[in-house]
Enzyme design. Structure first.
Site, short mmCIF file in Angstrom:
data_model
loop_
_atom_site.label_atom_id
_atom_site.label_comp_id
_atom_site.label_asym_id
_atom_site.label_seq_id
_atom_site.Cartn_x
_atom_site.Cartn_y
_atom_site.Cartn_z
N ASP A 1 -8.54 -8.74 3.71
CA ASP A 1 -8.30 -7.62 4.62
C ASP A 1 -9.46 -7.46 5.61
O ASP A 1 -10.27 -6.56 5.46
CB ASP A 1 -8.14 -6.33 3.78
CG ASP A 1 -7.64 -5.16 4.61
OD1 ASP A 1 -7.27 -5.39 5.77
OD2 ASP A 1 -7.63 -4.04 4.09
N GLU B 1 -12.95 -1.92 11.58
CA GLU B 1 -12.85 -1.17 10.32
C GLU B 1 -13.95 -1.53 9.32
O GLU B 1 -14.69 -0.66 8.86
CB GLU B 1 -11.47 -1.42 9.70
CG GLU B 1 -11.30 -0.74 8.36
CD GLU B 1 -9.94 -1.01 7.73
OE1 GLU B 1 -9.09 -1.64 8.38
OE2 GLU B 1 -9.74 -0.57 6.58
N GLU C 1 0.82 -1.21 0.00
CA GLU C 1 0.00 0.00 0.00
C GLU C 1 0.86 1.27 0.00
O GLU C 1 0.64 2.20 0.77
CB GLU C 1 -0.97 -0.01 1.19
CG GLU C 1 -1.94 -1.17 1.14
CD GLU C 1 -3.02 -1.16 2.21
OE1 GLU C 1 -2.78 -0.60 3.28
OE2 GLU C 1 -4.10 -1.73 1.96
C1 GCV Z 1 -2.76 0.72 8.43
C2 GCV Z 1 -6.18 -1.87 5.40
C3 GCV Z 1 -6.58 -0.59 6.08
C4 GCV Z 1 -5.42 0.36 6.21
C5 GCV Z 1 -4.30 -0.36 6.96
C6 GCV Z 1 -3.93 -1.61 6.18
C7 GCV Z 1 -2.89 -2.43 6.91
O1 GCV Z 1 -5.91 -1.64 4.07
O2 GCV Z 1 -7.63 0.00 5.39
O3 GCV Z 1 -5.84 1.49 6.92
O4 GCV Z 1 -3.19 0.47 7.12
O5 GCV Z 1 -5.07 -2.42 6.05
O6 GCV Z 1 -3.29 -3.36 7.59
O7 GCV Z 1 -1.73 -2.13 6.80
#
Ligand code: GCV
Length: 820
Positions: A378, A406, A299
């Site tokens: 995720d 989340e 990411e």
């Molecule tokens: C901290 C997901 C979440 C991100 C998070 C990522 C991760 O994509 O939306 O906010 O980043 O996971 O676990 O690194």
């Protein structure tokens, strides 16, 4: 004082307003009779035989808990008292007591010992952290009304590493945090007042959690700057009395970005030297630092791929610096390409963790732990266990579970995650042999907690059960969901059977309920995945590189992950597991659309077609939340009013949101598939009057995006700087009605609404919530319920909206339901 009056007083005291701050460590006074029993069973004296900060915490906690629950003050003695006493000591300190126990580090032994004519309640352990955990366990027993007069209970944690991660940014915001701002950071510094950190440490210790990373895995490299170290020291000091080792999330580019080197190539000797000297500097200041968490090549984070190096190269260069200090590096397995070509049916994000890490098995140093999310995508509402758990044979693994909700309603929806976590932990990976559930393969448990400054830590009282449940499972993954839910409820809300049954019941159903109205059959959470991850947006996952595709089209739905015709993901499992998922006839319904693409008319094991099952589960899910509200209302007067009202408001809101989800997803699939609901519900809403079909004064119709977020795809907005109105004439049978107004409340202003029926103002309110959106969409869709309204043919119903800030007092519809 007569005992009846005393009982009434105690009952009234225990119903005093509570904020949730004390969570499951309330130590509320027990009933009179129970108090008497414990006064007899427990000695009145306490002695700590080791000179340790943790043992001192244990002693203070016992004094606090016993005082709170039993109303007795334990007297502190030093040395072994020559009278009945609670003794806190590590096993080596009790060498001449003839006590030996085969316990792992952090384990404990609660043992009643008769010695020299006295009765000692001994709390012992191989290390002082275990003594602290034993003290909490003893207090838990008392809170739960269990006998303590003849103790002999040994407990060892299943895994040595039990950590939480906090995704706190140094500016005080928390990524995916729903309980307020950071308890650690504000404005690039550790907070002046770290008392919340210490109280958090206490909550964690009560569950046996021994590590906490204190900054976001999307790490600001500044965390390793020399001037930050004193800040880390202060946080570590606040956690230390609770046996919680502080850890840091690091940025892999740090040797360059803050070290001034021209490279961060893990194989460059200069880089290795830099990591060693940085780690030495840190450990000089924080000798018990737990280590690091590292998100690399994921990411947008930099990683070893910049130099064509492997994840093992990256993990080991840091791990070797930590090794002499006993530090760990948790290297995240969450590595994937978020720019994948969605046109290629062979591309599959679910494959990524295995594809990246399996070839490196055996190449990681001993103090490297690969931290693997429970599922391959995720933290979705349902995923299979990540195949990586079964694939790494010579690498230490930790399971990463997300406590913060989340994709699970962001603490605005009640979703108890323990049953979901247990499905993964108990799932047999057949890793070389049968009987290898995930819980037997991992050396560590990591929970992404993200508590914040809100009084109740998580933003929702009932969400605290997830932190509790994570800790209890990390200690003992064999505990049942029911046991954890009941324990938590009794500790948090008291012993009233009706309260315990109701809350436990809601919690245990809540994951299935949420799945039912968000994304059943393995569809995953059908939310706005490129936005706030909260409200419904069925197509947000499609036609982009993020790879959370469900591939729904006019004919069918689901990702084909088979070896035979799909992405081959299923082949990453052991043959036994692959056999189950590969064949349509063996694949469980709950994961069908995660593994296969099928026509809407495909018949499930349940006997229903896929499309009918989608319709039914959304209606069932929404109905279940309505039921939560009904059940919760029966608890009025049985728990303190503050928490009663707060949870009621949250559940009523969830009820309204579940309806939005239900309507949005079912209407979307109706339009896409063209197959009607055999029960005639989808697309038919008797009693509903769309705002855009009402007589509008100032209001103008607006297309809502995505269309499924509003009934009929449209809302009306008041864009004038004055009051607008939508009016209709009642044409139904005269009766008493409930009127539901569906309106929008964004986070960028406060509109005011007024409802007038037959010339009488029947309700008014400010739209002042803080949903995670500034748009008119599913996340801002709200419901106001007005009951007991007598309506006669021809009565005028008028909704007035006064915009405020950037908010446009938008309206979706009203719905009239005759009351019985
Ligand atoms: C901290 C997901 C979440 C991100 C998070 C990522 C991760 O994509 O939306 O906010 O980043 O996971 O676990 O690194």
């Amino acid at each position: 004082m007569p005992s009846k009056i005393l009982c009434a007083l105690i009952a009234a005291m225990s119903l005093q307003a509570e904020t949730g701050y004390d969570a499951w460590l309330r130590y509320a006074p027990l009933g009179d009779r129970v108090q008497r029993q414990y006064r007899e069973a427990l000695p009145g004296v306490i002695a700590a035989l080791d000179d340790s900060v943790l043992t001192a915490s244990a002693r203070a906690e016992l004094i606090r808990g016993v005082r709170g629950m039993i109303g007795a003050t334990l007297r502190i003695e030093s040395g072994v008292p020559s009278q009945n006493a609670i003794i806190l000591a590590t096993l080596p300190r009790l060498k001449d007591w003839g006590l030996t126990a085969n316990l792992n580090d952090d384990g404990y032994w609660l043992k009643t010992v008769a010695k020299n004519g006295h009765r000692y309640t001994v709390v012992t352990a191989p290390n002082d952290r275990g003594v602290l955990y034993g003290a909490f366990a003893l207090l838990r027993k008392i809170s739960l009304g269990e006998p303590v007069s003849d103790l002999d209970q040994r407990q060892s944690p299943r895994a040595p590493l039990r950590w939480v991660n906090q995704w706190d940014n140094l500016d005080g915001r928390i990524e995916r945090g729903y309980g307020g701002r950071s308890i650690f950071w504000e404005n690039q510094h550790a907070r002046d007042d770290l008392s919340r950190v210490s109280d958090y440490g206490r909550l964690l210790a009560s569950l046996g959690i021994n590590g906490c990373s204190i900054n976001n895995v999307n790490a600001n490299p500044r965390i390793l700057a020399s001037d930050m170290i004193p800040q880390v020291v202060r946080i570590a000091e606040a956690m230390r009395p609770w046996g919680v080792r502080v850890a840091l999330s690091i940025d892999f580019g740090s040797p360059q970005s803050i070290g001034g080197l021209s490279t961060f190539d893990p194989l460059d000797p200069k880089v290795a030297v830099w990591w060693r000297s940085k780690v030495d500097e840190l450990y000089k200041a924080v000798p018990d630092l737990g280590g690091f968490v590292l998100k690399a090549d994921s990411e947008g984070r930099v990683g070893p791929s910049t130099y064509g190096r492997t994840h093992a190269d990256a993990a080991n260069v840091v791990g070797r610096a930590l090794k002499p200090h006993g530090g760990w590096i948790f290297y995240r397995g969450f590595v994937y390409d978020h720019h994948m070509d969605w046109n290629n049916p062979k591309n599959d994000r679910a494959r990524a963790a295995y594809d990246n890490f399996k070839p490196l098995d055996g190449k990681f140093d001993e103090n490297v732990i690969v931290q693997i999310k429970n599922g391959p995508i995720d933290f979705q509402v349902r995923e299979p266990a990540s195949p990586l758990f079964g694939a790494l044979e010579r690498t230490s693994e930790a399971i990463e579970l997300q406590i913060t909700q989340e994709y699970m309603g962001q603490a605005r929806h009640t979703v108890f995650l323990v049953p979901m976590w247990k499905e993964t932990l108990d799932f047999d990976m057949h890793a070389g042999r049968a009987g290898t559930p995930v819980k037997s393969l991992v050396r560590g448990f990591v929970g992404v907690a993200n508590v914040g400054l809100d009084q109740n830590w998580m933003g929702n009282h009932l969400s605290q059960a997830n932190l509790y449940g994570f800790g209890r499972l990390a200690w003992d993954p064999d505990l049942s969901s029911r046991r954890i839910a009941e324990e938590w409820t009794r500790l948090t809300f008291g012993d009233d059977l009706k309260v315990v049954d109701t809350i436990t019941g809601i919690q245990l159903r809540s994951w299935r309920t949420y799945e039912n109205y968000t994304g059943p059959l393995g569809l995953q959470t059908l939310t706005d995945i490129t936005g706030n991850h909260y409200g419904v947006n069925v197509e947000a996952s499609e036609r982009n590189g993020w790879g959370q595709w469900h591939r729904a089209d006019a004919q069918g739905v689901g990702m084909d992950r088979t070896v035979a015709t799909g992405t081959g993901y299923i082949g990453q499992y052991s043959p036994e597991v692959a056999k189950m998922y590969e064949s349509l006839s063996n694949c469980p319904d709950d994961l069908l659309l995660f593994m296969h693409h099928v026509p809407y008319t495909y018949k499930l094991h349940s006997g229903k077609t896929v499309i009918q099952s989608i319709y039914d589960s959304h209606y069932d899910g929404a109905q279940a939340v309505t039921e939560y509200v009904r059940e919760w209302k029966l608890l009025q007067g049985r728990i303190d009013d503050a928490r009663y009202r707060e949870v009621l408001a949250q559940l009523e809101y969830q009820d309204g949101q579940a309806e939005v989800w239900r309507d949005a997803v079912t209407n979307w699939f109706l339009r896409e598939s063209g197959i009607p609901d055999e029960k005639g519900r989808v697309g038919h809403h008797p009693g509903r009057i769309e705002a855009e079909s009402m007589k509008l004064d100032g209001y103008v119709p607006k297309d809502v995006i995505p269309w499924e977020a509003a009934s009929g795809g449209k809302a009306v907005e008041c864009t004038a700087a004055r009051m607008c109105a939508a009016t209709t004439r009642f044409g139904g049978a005269p009766a008493r009605y409930t009127i539901r107004v569906r309106y929008f409340d964004q986070d960028d202003g406060v509109s005011h609404f007024r409802v007038i029926a037959a010339g009488r103002v029947i309700d008014q309110w400010d739209a002042a919530e803080h949903p995670p959106t500034v748009k008119v969409d599913a996340s801002s869709s709200m419901r106001r319920t007005i009951s007991g309204i007598d309506l006669h043919a021809g009565d005028e119903i008028r909704i007035e909206g006064m915009p405020g800030g950037s908010e446009t007092a938008a309206l979706d519809y009203i719905e009239l339901e005759a009351e019985r």
